[in-house]
Design an enzyme around this catalytic site. Structure first.
Site, mmCIF file in Angstrom:
data_model
loop_
_atom_site.group_PDB
_atom_site.id
_atom_site.type_symbol
_atom_site.label_atom_id
_atom_site.label_comp_id
_atom_site.label_asym_id
_atom_site.label_seq_id
_atom_site.Cartn_x
_atom_site.Cartn_y
_atom_site.Cartn_z
ATOM 1 N N GLU A 98 -6.510 3.770 -5.817
ATOM 2 C CA GLU A 98 -7.818 3.845 -5.239
ATOM 3 C C GLU A 98 -7.868 4.792 -5.548
ATOM 4 O OE1 GLU A 98 -9.597 3.324 -0.972
ATOM 5 O OE2 GLU A 98 -7.893 4.744 -1.006
ATOM 6 N N HIS A 110 -10.839 -3.306 3.176
ATOM 7 C CA HIS A 110 -11.249 -3.371 4.766
ATOM 8 C C HIS A 110 -12.085 -1.819 5.036
ATOM 9 C CE1 HIS A 110 -8.142 -0.245 2.552
ATOM 10 N NE2 HIS A 110 -7.813 0.495 3.317
ATOM 11 N N ASP A 111 -12.727 -1.247 3.951
ATOM 12 C CA ASP A 111 -13.184 0.068 4.062
ATOM 13 C C ASP A 111 -14.669 -0.233 3.699
ATOM 14 O OD1 ASP A 111 -10.674 1.492 4.761
ATOM 15 O OD2 ASP A 111 -10.817 2.419 2.520
ATOM 16 N N ASP A 163 1.115 -1.195 0.283
ATOM 17 C CA ASP A 163 -0.307 -0.173 0.079
ATOM 18 C C ASP A 163 0.724 0.964 0.081
ATOM 19 O OD1 ASP A 163 -2.689 1.528 0.541
ATOM 20 O OD2 ASP A 163 -3.024 -0.338 1.365
ATOM 21 N N ASP A 190 -3.070 4.762 -2.258
ATOM 22 C CA ASP A 190 -4.457 5.482 -1.086
ATOM 23 C C ASP A 190 -5.073 6.303 -1.822
ATOM 24 O OD1 ASP A 190 -5.773 4.934 1.297
ATOM 25 O OD2 ASP A 190 -4.644 6.997 1.986
HETATM 26 C C1 NOJ Z 1 -8.048 4.858 1.813
HETATM 27 C C2 NOJ Z 1 -8.174 3.694 2.856
HETATM 28 O O1 NOJ Z 1 -8.147 2.699 1.998
HETATM 29 C C3 NOJ Z 1 -9.313 3.583 4.517
HETATM 30 O O2 NOJ Z 1 -8.573 2.747 5.195
HETATM 31 C C4 NOJ Z 1 -7.647 4.976 4.754
HETATM 32 O O3 NOJ Z 1 -8.528 4.988 6.455
HETATM 33 C C5 NOJ Z 1 -7.936 6.239 3.938
HETATM 34 N N1 NOJ Z 1 -7.249 6.496 2.886
HETATM 35 C C6 NOJ Z 1 -6.987 6.936 4.972
HETATM 36 O O4 NOJ Z 1 -5.445 6.645 4.687
#
Ligand code: NOJ
Length: 633
Positions: A337, A408-409, A179, A279
């Site tokens: 992302e 994971h989000d 990541d 990210d």
């Molecule tokens: C996206 C990530 O997937 C998430 O888990 C994170 O909290 C935020 N970006 C901030 O880095």
């Protein structure tokens, strides 16, 4: 240039204009015809402005034209010689290291824990692993707040452990991506500490510092609740943080930031990692002057400021630079992302001719129109079907897409679609068939191969995630404790972050001690160990499906043609490659069977239904949540 004299069709012909309009139509649940019909498409924007005067003011239109005119390029309509890069055929598996396997009994997953499970991962038939952050971090956001990019977090192990992991992954013929979190650092990063404490430090320009005397610099909100600015009384300064207040944003307009990031990326690539997931990478370029977010847009999307940075003025330039400086020399893979962008912007960021990113994660498929993650509602798979059909009708040979709906989000997809325990097995399998046979690169999140579902968290005490904790506080004050908890329970990121369910023992085989995040309920029969013993388990079928993907090139490389696209509750497509044709079909509901389109002579390769053999040739039906894969004769 697009302005009030332009016609609607001119706006719709621009990538940003099209994406913005499509998003609006999506939210309003209206078809594209609404803007493409000759009557509307020939209207001048001045007329639209006049007609919408009550809802949209001049500020809104200024912002709209600014955004649309930012991008003069158009996505490539084809590529003469599309690459056969490894990542187009790979199955990716995302590991959330904190919750994967704990090797040293401290309740937190670690690198050696991951290494101990490599045989399992290999047995799944996945080709590449993506590790959520394992860098040194104070863990305000579980590692997405990095203190030192070139060190390993204590709880995760050591750099030697990492080197060994990488070697062992490669030995098994798999790849490893990391990541890359470079929109922001931790406030404990040495750059930030120096910048905060020494106004003359060269690191001051690495971040967005603003003098306290002038008051709040703008009205932007943080994704983790509250203002996007943190005030430091001792220094009398504000700093920008789009995420938690311990995650100050880096200022990418300052060239040394870009140079340092590229150097750090090269450092990891030199070690042999195969690429990165970047990210929130579309947020790195902010609009000059950091102007206030538009209020109308804020009301529309319930969030203020994002139009000033979700596809910022220098985004393409910075990505191209990073690729040239760091990724390309190592032939490294990149997936960005990119929350909030639409289809056309995604094509611009990841088109093969563009030389920026290889893939993007677009998130429009994750929620139904008008909903967001924290709403408690039932997700209709007919929407997911429409999303992919639309996407594929726009993509050219120059494009390739990622396929995913968990990470994971987000809460677990099975729970969103149908929380009825009786449907768990067929539905989880159906979703895996879809994931592994759709055209594009599948990204699986840990536990998806087990059909994991949401957790029965008992109260906010069971929750660890900073996003949820901040939101709970805000909602508690506004709506009261019960309503606040209902919201958190519906959407908490912790649903997917609980420890892996390895076996039926007290600590689920994850840890010998209490884990950092509880799994409040036993989930007997659904662990890896239990499913290994069951030939009909979700896990067993996952392996069958990755094997099918390996055996039939059509499933990896083939074109995609949709069948009976308008038929409600039915989804089907044909993948075709050099004469090999594979039909994949699904019944999208849990109520009644739907008729299959497979010919009597088509050979059944896989189904999640039983007993398949009893279905009479030519009169095949798909049972509720049935999925089937056929080799066409
Ligand atoms: C996206 C990530 O997937 C998430 O888990 C994170 O909290 C935020 N970006 C901030 O880095």
């Amino acid at each position: 240039m697009i302005n009030k004299k332009s016609r609607v069709k001119d706006v719709y012909a621009t990538p940003v204009g099209r994406d913005v309009i499509d998003k609006l139509l999506l939210q309003l649940d209206r078809p594209a015809r609404l803007v493409t019909n000759p009557l509307v498409s020939n209207l001048r924007m001045s007329t639209i402005e006049r007609l919408s005067r009550k809802q949209l003011n001049a500020d809104f239109w200024d912002t709209f034209y600014w955004l649309v005119n930012l991008e003069q390029d158009r996505p490539g309509e084809s590529h003469p010689d599309p690459s056969q890069s490894w990542w187009k055929e790979a199955v990716f598996y995302q590991i959330y290291p904190r919750s994967f396997a704990d090797s040293n009994a401290d309740g937190i997953g670690d690198i050696n824990g991951i290494r101990s499970k490599l045989d399992y991962l290999q047995s799944l038939g996945v080709d590449a692993l993506w590790l959520s952050p394992i860098y040194d971090s104070p863990n305000d956001d579980n590692g997405y707040d990095i203190r030192d990019y070139k060190a390993i977090m204590d709880e995760m192990g050591t750099m030697e452990d990492f080197d060994l992991l990488l070697e062992e992954v490669h030995k098994r013929g798999m790849r490893l991506i990391m990541d890359l979190v470079v929109n922001h650092t931790s406030d404990e990063h040495a750059w930030f500490q120096e910048a905060l404490h020494d106004p003359d430090s060269s690191y001051r320009s690495y971040y967005f510092f603003r003098p306290g005397a002038k008051g709040l610099p703008n009205n932007w909100r943080s994704f983790f609740s509250g203002r996007a600015w943190r005030y430091y009384p001792e220094q009398d300064v504000y700093t920008l943080h789009l995420f938690s207040e311990k995650q100050p944003d880096l200022n990418w307009d300052h060239e040394p930031v870009r140079k340092d990031v590229a150097e750090m990326v090269r450092w990891w690539l030199e070690k042999g990692v195969d690429g990165f997931r970047l990210d929130v990478i579309n947020y790195i370029s902010k609009r000059e002057g950091l102007p206030d977010g538009d209020k109308t847009i804020g009301d529309l999307i319930n969030f203020i400021g994002i139009e000033n940075y979700y596809y910022g003025p220098n985004l393409n330039k910075y990505l191209r630079e990073l690729r040239q400086e760091a990724f390309d020399p190592y032939h490294a893979f990149s997936v960005g992302e990119t929350p909030g962008i639409g289809l056309e912007m995604g094509r611009l960021l990841s088109g093969e001719d563009r030389k920026q990113l290889d893939l993007v994660f677009n998130f429009d498929q994750l929620e139904l129109p008008g909903k967001w993650k924290y709403d408690n509602y039932i997700y209709d798979l007919n929407y997911l079907k429409k999303y992919y059909i639309k996407y594929h009708t726009r993509l050219s040979d120059n494009d390739w897409m990622s396929v995913f709906w968990e990470n994971h989000d987000n809460p677990r997809m099975v729970s969103k679609v149908n929380p009825d325990p009786k449907q768990r097995r067929p539905l989880a399998k159906l979703l895996l068939v879809w994931l592994l046979t759709m055209r594009g690169t599948p990204f699986l999140y840990q536990g998806q191969e087990l059909g994991e579902v949401n957790q029965k968290f008992r109260s906010i005490k069971d929750v660890r995630d900073v996003e949820a904790l901040n939101m709970f506080e805000e909602l508690r004050v506004r709506d009261g404790e019960d309503a606040a908890w209902a919201t958190i329970l519906a959407g908490s990121r912790d649903h997917s972050r609980v420890p892996m369910n390895w076996d039926e023992s007290a600590g689920n085989g994850f840890s010998k001690v209490e884990p950092w995040l509880p799994r409040p309920e036993r989930d007997n029969g659904w662990s890896v160990a239990a499913q290994e013993e069951d030939a009909d388990s979700v896990l067993s079928d996952f392996r069958k499906l990755t094997a099918l993907r390996k055996k039939y090139p059509a499933l990896r490389r083939g074109s995609i043609t949709f069948v009976k696209a308008k038929k409600h509750n039915y989804f089907a497509y044909v993948r075709e490659w050099q004469g090999e044709r594979i039909l994949v079909e699904f019944n999208l509901c849990d109520l009644s069977p739907v008729r299959s389109q497979a010919a009597a002579s088509d050979k059944l390769l896989y189904t999640n239904m039983k007993p398949a053999s009893k279905q009479k040739a030519g009169r095949r039906r798909l049972q509720p949540y049935g999925a089937a894969v056929y080799l066409c004769s």
